[in-house]
Structure formats: structure tokens, C-alpha cells
Design an enzyme around this catalytic site. Structure first.
Site: not given
Ligand code: PA5
Length: 460
Positions: A289, A318, A432
């Protein structure tokens, strides 16, 4: 605390044209030091907050006080969260207590952690069946306070708790969320949940050392002061502009060069320790990410990214190593190794009477695991596959805190070197919004129409 990075097998003298040269490193070093400086300036300006987290003694104190006040009243901590709001807790639990399903027996003194990070009904409902609501403490975690999966699972868990406990249920719920954003905070206030906040300048995947990771860790019984102590020590090291003493800077330079000069577009995180398996999944999110981006900071379309893969030694020798040895030479392998296990796992001394077995008695599993890792590294090197090692002395709170912080710094420095914003995640927004549209959330007309257009295209 001691954590080392060894990039020897990334060098061209080890893997030929697939490696990098000492000259590449010497030439890249000023850029990496400048990247660290830019990142430092952004942290000083308040843009990014994760380096400050291990020094936040007040939050640690507050979390410990709360954990002490409820200890003994539950044998299960049920975390409801996803992505950065779940993976840190799993990484800590796996590293400090042991991988599932071989954790020690769960009691009120050693409560188990159940992490609901998906909305597969068989998983969520199965988890409810496996927990006793009268002995469960629920921690709902969402920085945005609005993630569909987290809200949906939480509403189910909340009803399950209320059915068993009535009005007392709210005393069994902790919320971790932003102070001034999203609807989880107002819900928590209205219902009277204990609430912890994470700083606005700490992104989800960089939040393991905030209340996001530390609340579940403290409730599970880990010493969060030690986790932060290790991370604080690593932070001090990670600000040093000399790669000889800064493993995050050293590793960032090596990975940047082998990725961008030699086209290794896949990063295999290869722990040789089941306890680091959760951390490998946490790392996968951090790397994917943070470094997978369409635009650079100037707005140019760049489509950068290095696909992270988690593999477990020796298990995946393996399963994956055939591909790693003979498939496309497009990967860099990062072995994560533990120098000393709590127990070495002695193999009984008595001979068995077969040559294929009799070299093992009297040795240890620790030695075999290390031999397998070194053998795999040697084999990959002979096949010209660049690989490197992260070695921790042992797996305790301090080393795990240090390792988490090292990887976060390494990622942040890489982001600066690539001139991208490692802290946003625009790429997940569209999916989303389509989900909101499909599930009937208000104000999503534009995405309802876009989704309908997509469906029309599909049906020709
Ligand atoms: O790194 C990030 O910001 C995302 O992966 C969030 O952690 C994830 O989308 C979850 O978001 P939230 O904590 O708002 O539920």
C-alpha cells in the site's frame, strides 16, 4: 537489542549481472541520505507521526492502566478491524505468543486474540460460536470510523454481546479511532465505550505502535513498554545518516537499487520463524500500500510498485523454491532469521539405524532451520537470484518493536527515494465507493451509475 541487515548476496560479485555493485551503492548513498533528510523534515513539520509513537509514554501509561483495570475478567480479546487496524495486532500476537494453533492454553491470565478482519459469514459467525460473550472483551478499531467491513462485523458482535450482557455490554467494548473524524467516535461517546485515539498523522499501516496495536497487545498480556522501548531504540538508530549504523537506511538503499536498476519487481519476505509469519503479512500490506502508486509527488503517472510475497521457511522451500530457483529472475528475497530461539528443539540422541536419518540425532531444530536457510540462500545465489538477510537476536518485545520500526523507516525512505507519497492509499477508494453504492449507502449516486455502466459493458 540487535537487528542486522546483510546485503552481501545482493552484490554483483555474488549474483553477477542481477546484483548491484559497491559503486552503485556508493553513488546511491547520497540520494538515500537526502531522502532520509526529507522524511525527517516532513516528520518535524507534523506531516507523518509514526516515528514519534514509541516515545508517547502518556498513551502507553493510559493503555496499561486500562488493561490492568479489566484483567482477569475475560479469556478472549475480540479485535474487529481490517488492514492496518488488524495486521499489527496479529503480527505482535504471533511473534510474542506463538503462531496459531500452537499458542499456550488460553485462560483469563492468557487471553486469546480473535481478530475479525473479514466479513466471510462462516468466519465471523464461527468466531462468535467459539467465544463466550461473558468472557470476551471487544476492541473495535477503525481510523476512519466508517469502514464497511468493520462496521458490519462490529454490529453483529455488539448484538451478540448485548444479548448476553444487556446494558453491561458497553462496558465490554473498547473503541480505537480518530478523535475528530468518522462516526465510531460519536457512537462510542453515546454508548459509553472506553475509547483510545490514534494521531491523525499516523496512517493505518504505520499505526501498530499506537493504540491500534498496543491496546490489543496490552490486553493480551504483552509488555507494551518493552515493545516501545525496542522501537524507540530503533528510531534513534534509523535517524542516523550513516548506513553503516542505520539498518533501515542500508536496507532501503540496497532494495531501491536492486529494484530500480535490476528490475526486481517482486519482494519475497521469507521469514525462517513461524513466529514472524504474522509480521510477514503485516509487512506485505506496508510494502504494497505504501509503495504501489500511480503518481509521483509531482503528479506524473509512474505506476511504481514492488509486489510483496510472503513465504515461510522451511515450509515454502517445498512449495515455492522451485519457482524461485528456475522461474523468472524478477524477485529479490529477504530472509528474516532469528539467531536464538527460546528453546533449540533438541533431536533425541539415539541412532535409528538408517543412514538417511542418523546424521540428525543429537542436533537441534534451531540448527537445522538455520542450515536450511543458509542452504537456500546459497542455492539462490548460485542461481544468480539476489537475496539478503535481516537477523534478529531473539524474539522478545524489544526486538519485535525494533523490527516493526525498522521496516516502517525502510518503507518511508523508499517512498522518498521513489518520490511518491508512501502514506496515502488513493487506489483503494474506488472499490470502497462501489461497495457503498452496491450496499445502498446514501450519497453514492455517481458510483451507482458508474457501476451500472460497468455491468452493461460486461454484458456486451
Ligand atoms: O493503511 C491504511 O490506512 C489502510 O489499510 C487502513 O488501515 C484500512 O483501510 C482500514 O481502515 P480503517 O482503520 O479506517 O478501518
Amino acid at each position: 537489542m540487535s537487528i542486522r541487515f546483510d546485503g552481501t548476496n545482493l552484490l554483483d560479485r555474488m549474483v553477477g549481472a542481477h546484483g548491484i555493485s559497491p559503486r552503485d551503492i556508493a553513488e546511491g548513498e547520497p540520494a538515500a541520505v537526502a531522502a532520509l533528510g526529507r522524511f525527517h523534515a516532513r516528520v518535524e513539520a507534523g506531516d507523518y507521526g509514526f516515528p514519534h509513537l514509541p516515545f508517547d509514554d502518556a498513551t502507553v501509561k493510559e493503555i496499561r492502566r486500562y488493561a490492568d483495570s479489566v484483567r482477569g475478567g475475560f479469556d478472549t480479546v475480540c479485535v474487529v478491524g481490517i488492514g492496518g487496524s488488524a495486521l499489527g495486532a496479529w503480527a505482535l500476537d504471533c511473534a510474542l505468543r506463538g503462531p496459531h494453533p500452537v499458542q499456550p492454553a488460553f485462560t483469563v491470565k492468557n487471553p486469546r486474540l480473535v481478530i475479525l478482519d473479514n466479513v466471510d459469514p462462516s468466519f465471523v459467525l464461527g468466531a462468535l460460536d467459539s467465544m463466550n460473550p461473558k468472557k470476551t472483551l471487544v476492541v473495535v478499531i477503525a481510523k476512519s470510523g466508517a469502514t464497511a467491513e468493520t462496521v458490519a462485523a462490529f454490529l453483529i458482535v455488539r448484538e451478540w454481546l448485548e444479548k448476553a450482557l444487556g446494558r453491561k455490554a458497553s462496558g465490554r467494548i473498547v473503541a480505537v479511532t480518530s478523535e475528530n473524524r468518522g462516526d465510531l467516535k460519536p457512537l462510542a461517546v453515546r454508548e459509553g465505550y472506553t475509547t483510545f485515539h490514534l494521531p491523525e498523522n499516523v496512517g493505518g499501516r504505520f499505526s501498530v505502535l499506537s493504540a491500534v496495536g498496543l491496546v490489543p497487545a496490552a490486553l493480551a498480556g504483552f509488555d507494551i513498554r518493552k515493545i516501545c522501548r525496542g522501537a524507540a531504540a530503533m528510531t534513534s538508530v534509523c535517524w542516523k545518516p550513516e548506513r553503516a549504523v542505520n539498518p533501515a537506511l542500508d536496507a532501503a538503499i540496497h532494495h531501491w537499487l536492486v529494484w530500480t536498476l535490476r528490475g526486481k519487481n517482486i519482494q519475497v519476505a521469507f521469514p525462517y520463524a513461524n513466529r514472524l509469519w504474522g509480521l510477514a503479512f503485516w509487512f506485505r500490506q506496508l510494502w504494497a500500500e505504501s509503495l504501489g502508486k500511480k503518481h509521483d509527488r509531482a503528479g506524473n503517472v509512474v505506476h511504481v510498485g514492488q509486489t510483496p510475497v510472503a513465504a515461510l521457511g522451511t515450509t515454502d522451500q517445498h512449495s515455492q523454491v522451485q519457482l524461485y530457483m528456475e522461474g523468472p529472475n524478477d524477485k529479490v528475497y529477504s530472509f528474516w532469521t532469528v539467531k536464538k530461539f527460546a528453546k533449540p528443539g533438541r533431536i533425541p540422541k539415539g541412532k535409528v539405524g538408517f543412514e538417511s536419518m542418523d546424521y540428525l540425532p543429537g542436533q537441534t531444530l534451531e540448527r537445522l532451520l538455520d542450515a536450511e536457510r543458509r542452504a537456500t540462500a546459497a542455492a539462490l545465489t548460485e542461481a544468480s537470484r539476489p537475496n539478503c538477510v535481516y537477523e534478529v537476536d531473539k524474539l522478545d518485545e524489544e526486538h519485535v518493536g525494533g523490527l516493526l520500526q525498522l521496516f516502517e523507516f525502510q518503507t518511508a525512505i523508499l517512498g522518498e527515494l521513489l518520490d511518491i507519497d508512501a502514506f496515502d492509499q488513493e487506489g483503494v477508494e474506488l472499490g470502497k465507493k462501489f461497495t457503498f453504492a452496491l450496499m445502498g449507502r446514501k450519497g453514492q449516486q455517481e458510483h451507482v451509475e458508474r457501476f451500472q455502466a460497468y455491468e452493461r459493458r460486461r454484458s456486451g
